[in-house]
Design a protein around this motif. Structure first.
Motif, short mmCIF file in Angstrom:
data_model
loop_
_atom_site.label_atom_id
_atom_site.label_comp_id
_atom_site.label_asym_id
_atom_site.label_seq_id
_atom_site.Cartn_x
_atom_site.Cartn_y
_atom_site.Cartn_z
N ASN A 44 0.86 -1.18 0.00
CA ASN A 44 0.00 0.00 0.00
C ASN A 44 0.90 1.23 0.00
O ASN A 44 2.10 1.11 -0.22
N ALA A 45 0.34 2.42 0.20
CA ALA A 45 1.14 3.64 0.08
C ALA A 45 0.74 4.65 1.16
O ALA A 45 -0.33 4.56 1.76
N LYS A 46 1.63 5.59 1.39
CA LYS A 46 1.47 6.56 2.47
C LYS A 46 0.17 7.34 2.36
O LYS A 46 -0.50 7.60 3.37
N TYR A 47 -0.22 7.71 1.15
CA TYR A 47 -1.42 8.53 0.95
C TYR A 47 -2.59 7.70 0.41
O TYR A 47 -3.60 8.25 -0.03
N ASP A 48 -2.48 6.40 0.47
CA ASP A 48 -3.45 5.46 -0.09
C ASP A 48 -4.80 5.57 0.62
O ASP A 48 -4.87 5.69 1.85
N GLU A 49 -5.88 5.47 -0.16
CA GLU A 49 -7.20 5.36 0.46
C GLU A 49 -7.34 4.03 1.20
O GLU A 49 -8.16 3.91 2.11
N VAL A 50 -6.58 3.03 0.79
CA VAL A 50 -6.52 1.76 1.52
C VAL A 50 -5.42 1.93 2.57
O VAL A 50 -4.25 1.67 2.33
N THR A 51 -5.83 2.41 3.74
CA THR A 51 -4.90 2.83 4.77
C THR A 51 -4.31 1.64 5.53
O THR A 51 -4.80 0.51 5.43
N ASP A 52 -3.28 1.92 6.31
CA ASP A 52 -2.61 0.87 7.07
C ASP A 52 -3.58 0.09 7.95
O ASP A 52 -3.45 -1.12 8.11
N ILE A 53 -4.56 0.77 8.51
CA ILE A 53 -5.47 0.13 9.47
C ILE A 53 -6.23 -1.03 8.84
O ILE A 53 -6.56 -2.02 9.51
N CYS A 54 -6.49 -0.96 7.53
CA CYS A 54 -7.30 -2.00 6.90
C CYS A 54 -6.47 -3.05 6.15
O CYS A 54 -7.03 -4.06 5.70
N VAL A 55 -5.16 -2.85 6.03
CA VAL A 55 -4.31 -3.90 5.45
C VAL A 55 -3.51 -4.64 6.52
O VAL A 55 -3.08 -5.78 6.30
N GLU A 56 -3.35 -4.00 7.67
CA GLU A 56 -2.56 -4.61 8.74
C GLU A 56 -3.04 -6.00 9.15
O GLU A 56 -2.21 -6.87 9.46
N PRO A 57 -4.37 -6.28 9.14
CA PRO A 57 -4.79 -7.64 9.50
C PRO A 57 -4.24 -8.72 8.56
O PRO A 57 -4.01 -9.85 9.00
N TRP A 58 -4.03 -8.40 7.28
CA TRP A 58 -3.37 -9.37 6.39
C TRP A 58 -1.99 -9.69 6.94
O TRP A 58 -1.60 -10.86 7.04
N PHE A 59 -1.25 -8.65 7.29
CA PHE A 59 0.12 -8.81 7.77
C PHE A 59 0.16 -9.60 9.08
O PHE A 59 1.06 -10.41 9.31
N ARG A 60 -0.81 -9.36 9.92
CA ARG A 60 -0.82 -10.00 11.24
C ARG A 60 -1.17 -11.48 11.16
O ARG A 60 -0.69 -12.27 11.97
N HIS A 61 -1.96 -11.89 10.17
CA HIS A 61 -2.50 -13.25 10.17
C HIS A 61 -1.95 -14.16 9.07
O HIS A 61 -2.07 -15.38 9.19
N ILE A 62 -1.38 -13.61 7.99
CA ILE A 62 -0.80 -14.46 6.94
C ILE A 62 0.59 -14.91 7.40
O ILE A 62 1.43 -14.08 7.75
N PRO A 63 0.87 -16.20 7.39
CA PRO A 63 2.13 -16.70 7.96
C PRO A 63 3.40 -16.19 7.28
O PRO A 63 4.34 -15.78 7.96
N ARG A 64 3.46 -16.24 5.95
CA ARG A 64 4.69 -15.86 5.24
C ARG A 64 4.39 -14.62 4.39
O ARG A 64 3.86 -14.73 3.28
N ILE A 65 4.75 -13.46 4.91
CA ILE A 65 4.32 -12.22 4.27
C ILE A 65 5.36 -11.12 4.45
O ILE A 65 6.06 -11.06 5.45
#
Length: 315
Positions: A258-279
């Motif tokens: 994602n990106a710093k000014y992205d409408e898809v903000t960190d708050i809504c992509v972070e769960p992918w990072f937290r739960h996908i094993p190899r990322i």
């Protein structure tokens, strides 16, 4: 001048829930038959934006010799349209789009050879579902500006909207009260949000990017049904989707972008990072939702090196 091998075609598709004859239009950059490289299938956003705005990914072929497959999802571009199904939640389902992807994979003979997936925005949602469902043949997946949670996406966009100039916010709030998202005043105010958080390139946009915005205007049937009237007014059936709940099932190496000014903000992509094993998670510092245009050189380097690596750079 180097000639890039390009093939286009149409694939018959039996869409769930209709007897209407359907086709999926596709474009292949490179030769998937002779190449010893695993091909990359791209999943565009919207739904309904069409493949056009993803064309910078041709660089993955020219720089890494990885064949790249583009296609217009059902309901847009050069594939079959269904304007008569506007608002039909039983038709515009995940199953529709995933069945179309399965049909493409099988018709092109990629199930055994294997493939990579890159999904951007709505396409990132589809890519996430493919990974959590352990789609046969999938070797690696890239979720580019694809939210893991629509409620968290909405929460993030509300924060972005709160930072807009007061006069812009007032116009957008008035449109919400009236349910009028077509007035010139609304379009101008929404444009401020888009210029900050969807694409920060100067106008006029590149032709391929403009073409995808035109696709959404020409036939918004899938977009309005699934998402709603705009990028930040989510009234469609996807509004309660929580894809991260199955993220622990992902078995392939995953790249999250994602990106710093992205409408898809960190708050809504972070769960992918937290739960996908190899990322691995990369955020582009000078971009919004179109980092593949806004920071094209670095974007292609990040994607190309991930696809070419043996996986030791993921968690």
């Amino acid at each position: 001048m180097t000639v890039i091998p390009t093939t286009t075609g149409e694939i018959p598709f039996k869409a769930p829930g209709t007897d209407k004859p359907c086709k999926t239009w596709y474009k292949i950059v490179g030769d998937i038959e002779s190449s010893d490289k695993t091909p990359l299938i791209t999943l565009h956003g919207g739904p309904g934006a069409g493949y056009n705005y993803l064309t910078p990914l041709i660089d993955i072929y020219t720089q890494y010799k990885i064949p790249v497959i583009f296609y217009d999802q059902i309901g847009c571009g050069q594939s079959t349209h269904f304007p008569e199904r506007m608002g039909d939640n039983d038709f515009w389902t995940f199953d529709l789009f995933l069945s179309e992807l399965d049909n493409l994979i099988d018709t092109l003979g990629l199930r055994e050879k294997g493939f990579y997936l890159l999904g951007q925005s709505w396409g990132g949602v589809l890519a996430g579902i493919c990974a959590t469902s352990r789609l046969k043949g999938l070797k690696k997946v890239i979720i580019a500006s694809g939210p893991a949670s629509l409620p968290l996406y909405v929460k993030g966009t509300k924060r972005l909207l709160s930072r807009l100039p007061e006069e812009v916010r007032k116009v957008l709030e008035e449109a919400d009260r009236k349910g009028d998202y077509e007035s010139p005043e609304y379009e101008k105010a929404a444009g401020v949000y888009y210029d900050r958080h969807v694409c920060r390139l100067e106008h006029p946009y590149p032709e391929d990017l403009q073409a995808s915005f035109e696709n959404l205007k020409a036939d918004p049937s899938s977009y309005i049904t699934v998402q709603g009237p705009s990028e930040f007014v989510i009234t469609g059936w996807i509004k309660d989707w929580e894809g991260w709940q199955d993220a622990h099932k992902v078995e392939v190496d995953t790249l999250l972008l994602n990106a710093k000014y992205d409408e898809v903000t960190d708050i809504c992509v972070e769960p992918w990072f937290r739960h996908i094993p190899r990322i691995k998670w990369v955020t582009f510092e000078n971009s919004s939702h179109m980092a593949h245009w806004e920071e094209r050189e670095r974007y292609m380097q990040v994607v190309g090196e991930f696809l070419a690596s043996s996986g030791q750079n993921v968690r």
